[in-house]
Design a protein around this motif. Structure first.
Motif, PDB file in Angstrom:
ATOM      1  N   VAL A  66       0.839  -1.203   0.000  1.00  0.00           N
ATOM      2  CA  VAL A  66       0.000   0.000   0.000  1.00  0.00           C
ATOM      3  C   VAL A  66       0.870   1.247   0.000  1.00  0.00           C
ATOM      4  O   VAL A  66       0.590   2.229  -0.696  1.00  0.00           O
ATOM      5  N   THR A  67       1.946   1.217   0.761  1.00  0.00           N
ATOM      6  CA  THR A  67       2.855   2.369   0.842  1.00  0.00           C
ATOM      7  C   THR A  67       3.451   2.686  -0.517  1.00  0.00           C
ATOM      8  O   THR A  67       3.498   3.852  -0.935  1.00  0.00           O
ATOM      9  N   PHE A  68       3.896   1.667  -1.242  1.00  0.00           N
ATOM     10  CA  PHE A  68       4.477   1.888  -2.568  1.00  0.00           C
ATOM     11  C   PHE A  68       3.413   2.340  -3.563  1.00  0.00           C
ATOM     12  O   PHE A  68       3.695   3.140  -4.468  1.00  0.00           O
ATOM     13  N   ASP A  69       2.191   1.848  -3.426  1.00  0.00           N
ATOM     14  CA  ASP A  69       1.128   2.222  -4.360  1.00  0.00           C
ATOM     15  C   ASP A  69       0.709   3.676  -4.202  1.00  0.00           C
ATOM     16  O   ASP A  69       0.432   4.365  -5.186  1.00  0.00           O
ATOM     17  N   THR A  70       0.647   4.150  -2.960  1.00  0.00           N
ATOM     18  CA  THR A  70       0.173   5.516  -2.727  1.00  0.00           C
ATOM     19  C   THR A  70       1.241   6.565  -2.981  1.00  0.00           C
ATOM     20  O   THR A  70       0.935   7.685  -3.377  1.00  0.00           O
ATOM     21  N   GLN A  71       2.510   6.238  -2.734  1.00  0.00           N
ATOM     22  CA  GLN A  71       3.636   7.143  -3.013  1.00  0.00           C
ATOM     23  C   GLN A  71       3.426   8.527  -2.386  1.00  0.00           C
ATOM     24  O   GLN A  71       3.518   9.550  -3.043  1.00  0.00           O
ATOM     25  N   ASN A  72       3.116   8.524  -1.102  1.00  0.00           N
ATOM     26  CA  ASN A  72       2.917   9.753  -0.339  1.00  0.00           C
ATOM     27  C   ASN A  72       3.861   9.703   0.853  1.00  0.00           C
ATOM     28  O   ASN A  72       3.840   8.755   1.622  1.00  0.00           O
ATOM     29  N   GLU A  73       4.701  10.725   1.000  1.00  0.00           N
ATOM     30  CA  GLU A  73       5.739  10.683   2.035  1.00  0.00           C
ATOM     31  C   GLU A  73       5.156  10.602   3.434  1.00  0.00           C
ATOM     32  O   GLU A  73       5.600   9.803   4.263  1.00  0.00           O
ATOM     33  N   PHE A  74       4.140  11.414   3.708  1.00  0.00           N
ATOM     34  CA  PHE A  74       3.506  11.394   5.028  1.00  0.00           C
ATOM     35  C   PHE A  74       2.909  10.027   5.316  1.00  0.00           C
ATOM     36  O   PHE A  74       3.093   9.456   6.405  1.00  0.00           O
ATOM     37  N   TYR A  75       2.206   9.440   4.341  1.00  0.00           N
ATOM     38  CA  TYR A  75       1.652   8.101   4.477  1.00  0.00           C
ATOM     39  C   TYR A  75       2.757   7.056   4.705  1.00  0.00           C
ATOM     40  O   TYR A  75       2.596   6.100   5.463  1.00  0.00           O
ATOM     41  N   ALA A  76       3.882   7.238   4.013  1.00  0.00           N
ATOM     42  CA  ALA A  76       4.976   6.264   4.121  1.00  0.00           C
ATOM     43  C   ALA A  76       5.503   6.189   5.548  1.00  0.00           C
ATOM     44  O   ALA A  76       5.787   5.096   6.069  1.00  0.00           O
ATOM     45  N   TYR A  77       5.614   7.339   6.210  1.00  0.00           N
ATOM     46  CA  TYR A  77       6.107   7.343   7.585  1.00  0.00           C
ATOM     47  C   TYR A  77       5.063   6.764   8.549  1.00  0.00           C
ATOM     48  O   TYR A  77       5.416   6.100   9.535  1.00  0.00           O
ATOM     49  N   ILE A  78       3.781   7.019   8.270  1.00  0.00           N
ATOM     50  CA  ILE A  78       2.725   6.417   9.087  1.00  0.00           C
ATOM     51  C   ILE A  78       2.791   4.897   8.979  1.00  0.00           C
ATOM     52  O   ILE A  78       2.776   4.174   9.988  1.00  0.00           O
ATOM     53  N   ALA A  79       2.862   4.400   7.739  1.00  0.00           N
ATOM     54  CA  ALA A  79       2.915   2.949   7.523  1.00  0.00           C
ATOM     55  C   ALA A  79       4.154   2.343   8.173  1.00  0.00           C
ATOM     56  O   ALA A  79       4.085   1.252   8.761  1.00  0.00           O
ATOM     57  N   THR A  80       5.287   3.035   8.092  1.00  0.00           N
ATOM     58  CA  THR A  80       6.513   2.536   8.714  1.00  0.00           C
ATOM     59  C   THR A  80       6.339   2.395  10.221  1.00  0.00           C
ATOM     60  O   THR A  80       6.736   1.386  10.817  1.00  0.00           O
ATOM     61  N   GLY A  81       5.740   3.406  10.848  1.00  0.00           N
ATOM     62  CA  GLY A  81       5.507   3.342  12.288  1.00  0.00           C
ATOM     63  C   GLY A  81       4.598   2.189  12.670  1.00  0.00           C
ATOM     64  O   GLY A  81       4.861   1.468  13.637  1.00  0.00           O
ATOM     65  N   VAL A  82       3.516   2.000  11.905  1.00  0.00           N
ATOM     66  CA  VAL A  82       2.575   0.912  12.187  1.00  0.00           C
ATOM     67  C   VAL A  82       3.259  -0.447  11.996  1.00  0.00           C
ATOM     68  O   VAL A  82       3.117  -1.352  12.823  1.00  0.00           O
ATOM     69  N   ILE A  83       4.000  -0.583  10.898  1.00  0.00           N
ATOM     70  CA  ILE A  83       4.696  -1.848  10.622  1.00  0.00           C
ATOM     71  C   ILE A  83       5.708  -2.158  11.717  1.00  0.00           C
ATOM     72  O   ILE A  83       5.796  -3.298  12.197  1.00  0.00           O
ATOM     73  N   MET A  84       6.483  -1.168  12.135  1.00  0.00           N
ATOM     74  CA  MET A  84       7.480  -1.393  13.185  1.00  0.00           C
ATOM     75  C   MET A  84       6.820  -1.755  14.510  1.00  0.00           C
ATOM     76  O   MET A  84       7.325  -2.604  15.253  1.00  0.00           O
ATOM     77  N   MET A  85       5.686  -1.121  14.799  1.00  0.00           N
ATOM     78  CA  MET A  85       4.968  -1.435  16.032  1.00  0.00           C
ATOM     79  C   MET A  85       4.521  -2.895  16.033  1.00  0.00           C
ATOM     80  O   MET A  85       4.761  -3.633  16.999  1.00  0.00           O
ATOM     81  N   ILE A  86       3.880  -3.321  14.955  1.00  0.00           N
ATOM     82  CA  ILE A  86       3.397  -4.704  14.871  1.00  0.00           C
ATOM     83  C   ILE A  86       4.562  -5.681  14.820  1.00  0.00           C
ATOM     84  O   ILE A  86       4.572  -6.705  15.517  1.00  0.00           O
ATOM     85  N   LEU A  87       5.573  -5.366  14.007  1.00  0.00           N
ATOM     86  CA  LEU A  87       6.717  -6.258  13.849  1.00  0.00           C
ATOM     87  C   LEU A  87       7.457  -6.459  15.164  1.00  0.00           C
ATOM     88  O   LEU A  87       7.849  -7.584  15.512  1.00  0.00           O
ATOM     89  N   PHE A  88       7.647  -5.381  15.917  1.00  0.00           N
ATOM     90  CA  PHE A  88       8.357  -5.507  17.195  1.00  0.00           C
ATOM     91  C   PHE A  88       7.552  -6.354  18.171  1.00  0.00           C
ATOM     92  O   PHE A  88       8.122  -7.199  18.878  1.00  0.00           O
ATOM     93  N   HIS A  89       6.246  -6.130  18.229  1.00  0.00           N
ATOM     94  CA  HIS A  89       5.409  -6.930  19.121  1.00  0.00           C
ATOM     95  C   HIS A  89       5.498  -8.413  18.772  1.00  0.00           C
ATOM     96  O   HIS A  89       5.625  -9.260  19.663  1.00  0.00           O
ATOM     97  N   VAL A  90       5.405  -8.727  17.480  1.00  0.00           N
ATOM     98  CA  VAL A  90       5.454 -10.129  17.052  1.00  0.00           C
ATOM     99  C   VAL A  90       6.815 -10.734  17.374  1.00  0.00           C
ATOM    100  O   VAL A  90       6.914 -11.832  17.938  1.00  0.00           O
ATOM    101  N   PHE A  91       7.882 -10.017  17.016  1.00  0.00           N
ATOM    102  CA  PHE A  91       9.241 -10.517  17.222  1.00  0.00           C
ATOM    103  C   PHE A  91       9.524 -10.733  18.702  1.00  0.00           C
ATOM    104  O   PHE A  91      10.040 -11.787  19.103  1.00  0.00           O
TER     105      PHE A  91
END
Length: 397
Positions: free
Chosen positions: A315-340
């Motif tokens: 979704v991040t690559f499809d939308t190509q919006n910098e603000f969205y990209a940082y939001i998605a990164t934060g969400v992904i890191m939050m979920i990834l860290f919890h899982v790991f």
């Protein structure tokens, strides 16, 4: 052309992300039912109903957040961050004493039978604020050595109040989640590797040095003087030697490892848990899945997390919006860290930190925070497709 426009409207919702969350929810409901059923004094149906209710509330939260486009998310970011800070301050004085007595953390409100952790609300708010800070800086300034250090300083300015309040609440595990979000956004912010690499190596050296100090008696005395607690030493001890105190500090970890190992390849079967594991419905939910469904079930769960994260990246690559990209990164890191961290501590690869498993562990405020964060990512696709559709409509006029 009408068919093309109709298809565009249907594509505004990313059903792949929704399906992944729903399948994770099924794993979660199964794990909670089995975990609570193994406790003779507990009521599994009540736990199931409460968790289902939180899923309904979270689903409504997703639908609500999806209505916010990038401009609206940008505007509300400071307001949500400020509200989160106020809640984190309030809980220091209005925390639930029973939870504090059991966990040692002053981080929960209690409203009748319902408990609520404000730091969970702070997670999506912090992600939004950090995304706004980085986007605003990168639009205003070009990357250079001085400007990159300034960006780090700005990010720390908004991060340190959160971490300080987490320390005051004695919630070390949640502090690590915010640190992981911060690190993820730094990595994609455009800051030069000449700055990131030394900082990363320094953090790794500090972590390694801390573990080495814990091993030595004289090292523990030093750590006690800088704020470490005895229970933190016990957690590291149980991680380094889980068989050393299986009736004491290592009991929870040892039982979790036994449960997962006893599941072998295909598991014992649904609701056929034999090994007793403390806090199994929350922090140790992965052990219930491992014992009931074996290696196959654990692999399927991890694959679902992989698919969810992959779809968020897409979704991040499809939308190509910098603000969205940082939001998605934060969400992904939050979920990834919890899982790991959660899976790592369940199988003995990482110390116990009280980090739950996203969409699976029992916990209303935790589930709500995850659902709202998914809603922010879904809004990216929703409004991007809406924008594309409106442009297409204009081209026909």
């Amino acid at each position: 052309m009408a068919q093309t426009r109709t298809r565009k409207k249907e594509d505004r919702i990313d059903y792949g992300i929704i399906l992944s969350v729903m399948l994770l929810a099924l794993f979660g409901m199964a794990a909670i039912y089995m975990a609570v059923s193994s406790d003779a004094s507990a009521r599994p149906m009540r736990a199931m109903i409460m968790q289902a209710l939180w899923y309904v509330i979270g689903g409504a939260g997703i639908f609500f957040v999806m209505q916010f486009d990038a401009e609206q998310l940008w505007r509300v970011a400071p307001l949500l961050y400020g509200l989160g800070i106020l809640l984190l301050i309030a809980v220091l004085f209005l925390y639930d004493p029973d939870v504090a007595r059991n966990t040692g953390a002053h981080s929960w409100f209690k409203f009748g039978p319902v408990t609520f952790q404000p730091s969970e609300v702070m997670k999506p708010a912090y992600i939004l604020m950090l995304a706004r800070v980085v986007t605003n800086h990168n639009v205003a300034m070009k990357h250079s050595w001085a400007n990159d250090w300034r960006l780090i300083g700005e990010m720390l300015l908004w991060t340190l109040p959160v971490l300080v309040l987490m320390i005051l609440q004695k919630d070390f595990g949640t502090s690590l989640v915010f640190a992981a979000i911060f690190a993820g956004v730094v990595l994609v912010s455009g800051i030069t590797w000449r700055i990131i690499l030394p900082i990363g190596l320094g953090a790794a050296a500090i972590g390694t040095g801390t573990i080495l100090l814990v091993i030595e008696d004289w090292g523990r005395k030093i750590l006690l003087h800088v704020g470490f607690k005895n229970y933190q030493f016990k957690r590291i001890d149980s991680w380094l030697d889980p068989a050393g105190a299986t009736s004491g500090s290592s009991y929870q970890l040892w039982q979790s490892m036994k449960a997962i190992g006893s599941g072998e390849m295909f598991g014992r079967g649904f609701n056929n848990l034999k090994v007793s594991v403390p806090v199994r419905e929350s922090d140790m939910a992965f052990s219930a899945i491992g014992e009931a469904f074996g290696f196959i079930g654990c692999a399927a769960l991890i694959l679902l997390y992989f698919l969810l994260i992959y779809q968020m990246i897409r979704v991040t690559f499809d939308t190509q919006n910098e603000f969205y990209a940082y939001i998605a990164t934060g969400v992904i890191m939050m979920i990834l860290f919890h899982v790991f961290e959660n899976i790592g501590m369940n199988i003995g690869l990482l110390p116990l930190t009280g980090i739950p498993l996203p969409f699976v562990s029992q916990g209303g405020s935790f589930l709500l925070a995850n659902m709202l964060s998914v809603g922010m990512v879904l809004s990216m696709r929703f409004h991007h497709q809406s924008y594309m559709f409106s442009r297409e409509e204009e081209s026909f006029k």
